[in-house]
Scaffold this active site. Structure first.
Site, PDB file in Angstrom:
ATOM      1  N   ASN A  62       0.889  -0.691  -9.300  1.00  0.00           N
ATOM      2  CA  ASN A  62      -0.209  -1.340 -10.034  1.00  0.00           C
ATOM      3  C   ASN A  62      -1.289  -0.320 -10.387  1.00  0.00           C
ATOM      4  O   ASN A  62      -1.600   0.578  -9.611  1.00  0.00           O
ATOM      5  CB  ASN A  62      -0.774  -2.535  -9.265  1.00  0.00           C
ATOM      6  CG  ASN A  62      -1.211  -2.229  -7.856  1.00  0.00           C
ATOM      7  OD1 ASN A  62      -0.622  -1.396  -7.187  1.00  0.00           O
ATOM      8  ND2 ASN A  62      -2.242  -2.899  -7.381  1.00  0.00           N
ATOM      9  N   GLU A  64      -5.103  -0.281 -11.786  1.00  0.00           N
ATOM     10  CA  GLU A  64      -6.281  -1.111 -12.075  1.00  0.00           C
ATOM     11  C   GLU A  64      -7.264  -0.378 -12.986  1.00  0.00           C
ATOM     12  O   GLU A  64      -7.105   0.813 -13.279  1.00  0.00           O
ATOM     13  CB  GLU A  64      -6.943  -1.516 -10.752  1.00  0.00           C
ATOM     14  CG  GLU A  64      -5.996  -2.347  -9.892  1.00  0.00           C
ATOM     15  CD  GLU A  64      -6.616  -2.851  -8.596  1.00  0.00           C
ATOM     16  OE1 GLU A  64      -7.724  -2.406  -8.230  1.00  0.00           O
ATOM     17  OE2 GLU A  64      -5.971  -3.711  -7.956  1.00  0.00           O
ATOM     18  N   GLU A  75       5.057  -4.548 -11.460  1.00  0.00           N
ATOM     19  CA  GLU A  75       6.294  -5.013 -12.092  1.00  0.00           C
ATOM     20  C   GLU A  75       6.297  -4.692 -13.581  1.00  0.00           C
ATOM     21  O   GLU A  75       7.288  -4.253 -14.152  1.00  0.00           O
ATOM     22  CB  GLU A  75       6.445  -6.538 -11.951  1.00  0.00           C
ATOM     23  CG  GLU A  75       6.557  -7.054 -10.544  1.00  0.00           C
ATOM     24  CD  GLU A  75       5.203  -7.394  -9.933  1.00  0.00           C
ATOM     25  OE1 GLU A  75       4.247  -6.614 -10.101  1.00  0.00           O
ATOM     26  OE2 GLU A  75       5.126  -8.439  -9.276  1.00  0.00           O
ATOM     27  N   CYS A 112       3.001 -12.441 -10.036  1.00  0.00           N
ATOM     28  CA  CYS A 112       2.057 -13.321 -10.721  1.00  0.00           C
ATOM     29  C   CYS A 112       2.742 -13.950 -11.946  1.00  0.00           C
ATOM     30  O   CYS A 112       3.828 -13.515 -12.366  1.00  0.00           O
ATOM     31  CB  CYS A 112       0.818 -12.543 -11.153  1.00  0.00           C
ATOM     32  SG  CYS A 112       1.088 -11.491 -12.586  1.00  0.00           S
ATOM     33  N   CYS A 115       3.725 -11.548 -14.830  1.00  0.00           N
ATOM     34  CA  CYS A 115       4.898 -10.711 -14.528  1.00  0.00           C
ATOM     35  C   CYS A 115       6.175 -11.535 -14.598  1.00  0.00           C
ATOM     36  O   CYS A 115       7.213 -11.058 -15.056  1.00  0.00           O
ATOM     37  CB  CYS A 115       4.750 -10.068 -13.148  1.00  0.00           C
ATOM     38  SG  CYS A 115       3.564  -8.713 -13.161  1.00  0.00           S
TER      39      CYS A 115
END
Ligand code: THU
Length: 159
Positions: A62, A64, A75, A112, A115
C-alpha cells in the site's frame, strides 16, 4: 417475493504454513513486500503477491498520500502493475497479508470494496478464476477459488 441466499465457498487453515509449497512461497513474498509499504498515516502495512501463469510473482504494497484518497491499496498496486506489464499473462493466485494495529491479530485481512471490484474485473478480463489467499496476523488463512466469491452481486456482473 422470494427469499434468496448467497453462499460463499472457502477453505480455512489454522496457519499458512499448512499450505502447499508454491502458496507458502507466495505468502512469504507478500510478507516481504509489506516492508515497502508507505503508510505513515495508517501505520498499517499491507502486502500483495500475485502469481502469474508464467510462474513469475508480482508484488505490491500500500502506498499512502497526504491527500488520503490519492493513496492506493496493495492489491491494486500489484494488479495494476500486472495489467500494465503482463497484459497477456493470467493471474493464478493473489495473496494478501498485513501488519499493524489497525486489525486485531486474529482478523483476516479482507480486501476493501474497491480492491474486490478490481480483483473481480481482472478475473473477468482473463476469463479464468484465480485463487485468493487471505491471511490474518496470527496466521489463520482463508482460500477462495475465485475473486467472484468475495463480491457477490457485483456491479457489471450478470447474476
Ligand atoms: N489497505 C490495503 O492496502 N488493502 C486492503 O485491502 C485494505 C486496506 C491499506 C489502505 C491504507 O493504506 C491502509 O491499508 C489502511 O486502510
Amino acid at each position: 417475493m422470494m427469499d434468496q441466499k448467497i453462499t460463499i465457498n472457502y477453505q480455512r487453515f489454522q496457519h499458512w504454513k499448512e499450505l502447499g509449497e508454491s502458496e507458502v512461497k507466495l505468502v512469504e513474498k507478500a510478507y516481504e513486500i509489506c516492508g515497502t509499504a508507505y503508510a505513515p498515516y495508517s501505520k498499517f502495512h499491507v502486502g500483495a503477491a500475485v502469481l502469474l501463469s508464467n510462474g513469475e510473482i508480482v508484488t505490491g504494497s500500500n502506498q499512502e498520500n497526504i491527500a488520503y484518497p490519492s493513496g492506493l491499496c496493495a492489491e491494486r498496486v500489484a494488479l495494476f502493475y500486472v495489467g500494465a506489464n503482463y497484459p497477456d499473462e493470467t493471474v493464478t493466485t493473489i495473496c494478501v497479508v498485513a501488519k499493524g494495529d489497525l486489525l486485531p491479530l486474529d482478523k483476516i485481512l479482507s480486501p476493501c470494496g474497491g480492491c474486490r471490484q478490481v480483483m473481480l474485473e481482472t478475473e473477468m478480463r482473463q476469463k479464468t478464476p484465480y485463487k485468493v489467499i487471505l491471511v490474518s496476523q496470527n496466521g489463520v488463512t482463508l482460500i477462495f477459488n475465485s475473486a467472484e466469491e468475495l463480491l457477490p452481486l457485483a456491479f457489471g456482473v450478470e447474476a
